[in-house]
Design a protein around this motif. Structure first.
Motif, short mmCIF file in Angstrom:
data_model
loop_
_atom_site.label_atom_id
_atom_site.label_comp_id
_atom_site.label_asym_id
_atom_site.label_seq_id
_atom_site.Cartn_x
_atom_site.Cartn_y
_atom_site.Cartn_z
N ALA A 82 0.84 -1.21 0.00
CA ALA A 82 0.00 0.00 0.00
C ALA A 82 0.87 1.25 0.00
N ALA A 83 1.95 1.22 0.81
CA ALA A 83 2.82 2.40 0.90
C ALA A 83 3.56 2.63 -0.42
N LEU A 84 4.04 1.54 -1.03
CA LEU A 84 4.74 1.69 -2.31
C LEU A 84 3.78 2.19 -3.39
N SER A 85 2.55 1.66 -3.36
CA SER A 85 1.56 2.08 -4.38
C SER A 85 1.26 3.57 -4.24
N GLU A 86 1.17 4.04 -2.98
CA GLU A 86 0.92 5.47 -2.75
C GLU A 86 2.10 6.30 -3.26
N SER A 87 3.31 5.82 -2.96
CA SER A 87 4.51 6.52 -3.41
C SER A 87 4.54 6.58 -4.95
N ILE A 88 4.21 5.45 -5.59
CA ILE A 88 4.22 5.41 -7.06
C ILE A 88 3.18 6.37 -7.63
N SER A 89 1.98 6.35 -7.07
CA SER A 89 0.93 7.18 -7.70
C SER A 89 1.22 8.67 -7.50
N ARG A 90 1.78 9.06 -6.35
CA ARG A 90 2.12 10.48 -6.16
C ARG A 90 3.26 10.89 -7.08
N ALA A 91 4.28 10.01 -7.19
CA ALA A 91 5.41 10.33 -8.07
C ALA A 91 4.94 10.42 -9.53
N ARG A 92 4.04 9.51 -9.92
CA ARG A 92 3.55 9.55 -11.31
C ARG A 92 2.82 10.86 -11.60
N LYS A 93 2.06 11.31 -10.62
CA LYS A 93 1.30 12.56 -10.78
C LYS A 93 2.24 13.73 -11.07
N VAL A 94 3.29 13.84 -10.26
CA VAL A 94 4.23 14.98 -10.43
C VAL A 94 5.02 14.82 -11.72
N HIS A 95 5.52 13.61 -11.99
CA HIS A 95 6.40 13.43 -13.14
C HIS A 95 5.64 13.52 -14.47
N ALA A 96 4.36 13.15 -14.46
CA ALA A 96 3.58 13.29 -15.70
C ALA A 96 3.51 14.75 -16.13
N ASP A 97 3.50 15.64 -15.17
CA ASP A 97 3.43 17.07 -15.48
C ASP A 97 4.73 17.64 -15.99
N GLN A 98 5.83 16.87 -15.86
CA GLN A 98 7.14 17.40 -16.27
C GLN A 98 7.41 17.23 -17.76
N ARG A 99 6.65 16.37 -18.43
CA ARG A 99 6.97 16.00 -19.82
C ARG A 99 6.87 17.23 -20.71
#
Ligand code: NAD
Length: 440
Positions: A82-99
């Motif tokens: 659960a903790a890793l999934s939360e970390s992944i989804s938050r990181a994906r949110k921020v990094h998707a905006d960087q493209r």
């Protein structure tokens, strides 16, 4: 416990007075050079020899079997999942905006330059695993690479005796959660060399590691040294070596929080650096009392004490926050916390830091795992010129230059003149040959 450096009064060049590690990366480069050369020349046998020497395992195979990755994911503790999934989804949110998107500039009618952002083809991601295990670093490496569109991703992480010579099971599970299936049980400088040169003569040819185009990820001083040595053979993100935290704080900071944050980064490595910059002697005394209370109670007290009392850590006393700002800019910390009144205003004035953590409720540990930001950050003062890992790290900007006949004809005289200035007349000729009737 912390060394004290008093910079009150006029100090012109604080950089040379600031605490830094005794063993610097350039010394470590010379120590690992023979190992890197051996991997380049011999491949697998040299990697195996180094794994025996430094990790106490003698691997038959370097590549982790698919079943082992699947099993690690299948047996992952639900809370960790659960903790890793939360970390992944938050990181994906921020990094998707960087493209970044491709962009075309019309320079003149008929003349355009388009910048295309093209992902690197094959990338090696280093995930440390010596003193601590870092499934979070799988997330921090893989998420931006995937967001950039990298097609071929390889993870290398040290073999663990307790896991039968495979990397840590949580690291393997994180790879599975992110869909990475090419993983090698190799750590340290030998892993960086393997990624750069390939494993050459792995006994099982099908499982050989082919060279990558770029290596990213953090590691200890040996990993960092190998990255410095191999920059150019492959692309390197930045030097993300032993962790550093600098805290710019005033009397409004809570000494218990300041001490806990200094300890949290000292826990990584005896070479980690924890630096407090403050104009408040009262805060220094209060933080020292908190360190005396908190350090003995922490799990890795010995490592923390080594890091906090090493020459790379300390308290820097300054006249005021303006002077403190100059000090933290000169230091260029990997992580900088601002624990002052009006923290955001001070944070916006900082020029050199890998990442800035603003105010009482944004500790570095949040950024290590679950802020959504990236935790692979430049160390050793490299934040003066490098950024942390991001989507951009995995992209190359390629210009497409497209001019029509008329647009070239109009600018041709300027090209010919500049070619003449540089005594490269064939450059001018390559343009004028296209317009034989035009005046020179
Ligand atoms: P690691 O994987 O970086 O290093 C372990 C490897 O070092 C071993 O596999 C071994 O092969 C090699 N090694 C050990 N002793 C050696 C020696 N004497 N000579 C040559 N090679 C040797 O794992 P670690 O040791 O736990 O270190 C992780 C590091 O990553 C810490 O310093 C931590 O602060 C840092 N880190 C940095 C960032 C960042 O973004 N800057 C982020 C996370 C972690």
């Amino acid at each position: 416990m912390l060394n004290r450096i008093d910079l009150r009064g006029a100090v012109r060049d604080p950089r040379r007075l600031l605490p830094r590690a005794q063993l610097d990366v350039s010394v470590a480069v010379e120590r690992i050079r023979p190992l890197v050369e051996a991997v380049r020349e011999h491949g697998y046998p040299a990697i195996r020899e180094a794994s025996e020497r430094f990790d106490g395992v003698s691997p038959e195979r370097l590549r982790v079997p698919a079943e082992a990755i699947a099993e690690a994911e299948g047996t992952l503790d639900p809370q960790v999942r659960a903790a890793l999934s939360e970390s992944i989804s938050r990181a994906r949110k921020v990094h998707a905006d960087q493209r970044r998107t491709d962009h075309t500039t019309q320079v003149v009618p008929g003349g355009t330059v388009t910048e295309r952002w093209v992902p690197v083809d094959r990338v090696g991601l280093y995930v440390p695993g010596g003193l601590a295990m870092y499934p979070s670093t799988v997330v921090m490496n893989v998420v931006p690479a995937q967001a950039a569109g990298v097609r071929s991703l390889v993870v290398a992480s040290p073999p663990q005796q307790e896991n039968g010579g495979l990397p840590d099971a949580r690291v393997l599970a994180a790879c599975a959660l992110l869909g990475v299936d090419e993983v090698y049980a190799v750590g340290g400088a030998q892993a960086v060399a393997m990624l750069a040169y390939g494993s050459a003569v792995d006994p099982d040819g099908a499982e050989r590691c082919d060279p990558v185009d770029m290596i990213t990820g953090p590691g200890n001083i040996w990993v960092t040294a190998a990255k410095r040595l191999l920059r150019g053979v492959v692309g390197i993100d930045a030097e993300a070596g032993p962790t550093e935290i600098a805290i710019l704080a005033d009397d409004t900071a809570d000494p218990a929080h300041v001490a806990a944050d200094l300890i949290s980064q000292a826990e990584h490595d005896p070479l980690a650096a924890s630096v407090l910059v403050t104009p408040s002697p009262a805060l220094v005394e209060a933080v020292e009392r908190e360190l005396a209370r908190q350090v003995p109670a922490t799990k890795h007290a010995e490592r923390v004490t080594a890091a906090l009392t090493g020459g790379q850590s300390g308290v820097v006393l300054v006249d005021d926050l303006e002077a403190g700002l100059r000090v933290v800019d000169a230091y260029a910390a990997e992580h900088l916390e601002i624990q002052t009144e009006n923290a955001r205003e001070w944070a916006l004035r900082v020029r050199n830091a890998g990442a800035i953590f603003v105010g009482a409720w944004s500790p570095v540990s949040l950024g290590d795992y679950c802020a959504g930001s990236n935790h692979v950050l430049p160390t050793g003062g490299c934040a003066r010129h490098s950024s942390g890992l991001s989507v951009q790290s995995f992209l190359r900007g390629v210009h497409l230059i497209e001019y029509t006949e008329q647009a070239l004809r109009e600018v041709a005289p300027h090209v010919v003149v500049l070619a003449g200035v540089e005594n490269l007349p064939a450059h001018g000729q390559a343009v004028s040959v296209r317009f034989p009737g035009d005046a020179p």
